[in-house]
Motif scaffolding. Sequence first.
Motif, PDB file in Angstrom:
ATOM      1  N   LEU A   1       0.828  -1.208   0.000  1.00  0.00           N
ATOM      2  CA  LEU A   1       0.000   0.000   0.000  1.00  0.00           C
ATOM      3  C   LEU A   1       0.864   1.261   0.000  1.00  0.00           C
ATOM      4  O   LEU A   1       0.514   2.253  -0.638  1.00  0.00           O
ATOM      5  CB  LEU A   1      -0.942  -0.001   1.211  1.00  0.00           C
ATOM      6  N   GLN A   2       1.988   1.212   0.697  1.00  0.00           N
ATOM      7  CA  GLN A   2       2.915   2.349   0.727  1.00  0.00           C
ATOM      8  C   GLN A   2       3.404   2.715  -0.672  1.00  0.00           C
ATOM      9  O   GLN A   2       3.624   3.884  -0.961  1.00  0.00           O
ATOM     10  CB  GLN A   2       4.142   2.034   1.586  1.00  0.00           C
ATOM     11  N   LYS A   3       3.577   1.718  -1.508  1.00  0.00           N
ATOM     12  CA  LYS A   3       4.068   1.968  -2.871  1.00  0.00           C
ATOM     13  C   LYS A   3       3.031   2.724  -3.706  1.00  0.00           C
ATOM     14  O   LYS A   3       3.382   3.534  -4.550  1.00  0.00           O
ATOM     15  CB  LYS A   3       4.456   0.653  -3.542  1.00  0.00           C
ATOM     16  N   LYS A   4       1.752   2.456  -3.437  1.00  0.00           N
ATOM     17  CA  LYS A   4       0.673   3.135  -4.160  1.00  0.00           C
ATOM     18  C   LYS A   4       0.391   4.512  -3.578  1.00  0.00           C
ATOM     19  O   LYS A   4       0.189   5.477  -4.303  1.00  0.00           O
ATOM     20  CB  LYS A   4      -0.614   2.305  -4.113  1.00  0.00           C
ATOM     21  N   MET A   5       0.331   4.577  -2.247  1.00  0.00           N
ATOM     22  CA  MET A   5       0.073   5.849  -1.565  1.00  0.00           C
ATOM     23  C   MET A   5       0.937   5.903  -0.304  1.00  0.00           C
ATOM     24  O   MET A   5       0.637   5.231   0.688  1.00  0.00           O
ATOM     25  CB  MET A   5      -1.404   5.980  -1.193  1.00  0.00           C
TER      26      MET A   5
END
Length: 182
Positions: A34-38
Motif C-alpha cells: 500500500l505504501q508503494k501506491k500511496m
Amino acid sequence: MKRILYLFMACCLISINALAQEINWVTLEEAVKLQKKMPKKIMVDVYTNWCGPCKMLDKNTFHNKDVVDYVNKHYYAVKFNGEGNDVVTFDGKTYDNPNYNPANAKRRNSAHQLTRYFQINAYPTIVFIDEKGKMIAPIKGYQQPQGLELYLKLFKDDAYKEMDTQEKFTAYAKAFKAEFQG
C-alpha cells in the motif's frame, strides 16, 4: 410497539457506532504494498496472546474513536504477534519463528525473528516505520489515547527528525496539547 421500534433503532445505532470504531488492520506485507501506491507511515502493534497490557491497549486505545480516525487517515496499521508463527517478508528478508511451539499458543512462546529486527524486548511495543520502509522508533508499553497521540503526530509530521537530543523531545512533549478524548 413504538417502544420496541425505538429499542431496535437504538441497538442498530450502537452496533453501527461500534463497527465504525475499528482500525483498518492489514499485514506488514500488505502495508508495504500500500505504501508503494500511496505513501504513508506504518504503525505496527506488536503484541502477544498472554500480555495483559496488550489487551488493554487494544480495548482502551485502539478502539478510541479519535485514535481510530487518526490512524486510519494517516497510517497503515499492522497487528503482529511477537511470539506467533507467521512467516513475514520485510525489507528484503524473510522472518519466522523457528522455535515456535503450538502447545504454547496461548502462553509465552519463543520470540519471532522480526522482533529482533524491530528491537523489541517488551510487550506491547508499537513500531513506527517511515514511507521508505525504515524503522523510525519502537515505543514500548501501554499507551493511553493521548499518549499515543503525541507519537502519532510526532512521526506523521516528521517532527522527530528535528529531535536529536532528549531535551528537544522533552520540550516537544511538554508543549504538546493532546486533542484526543480519553
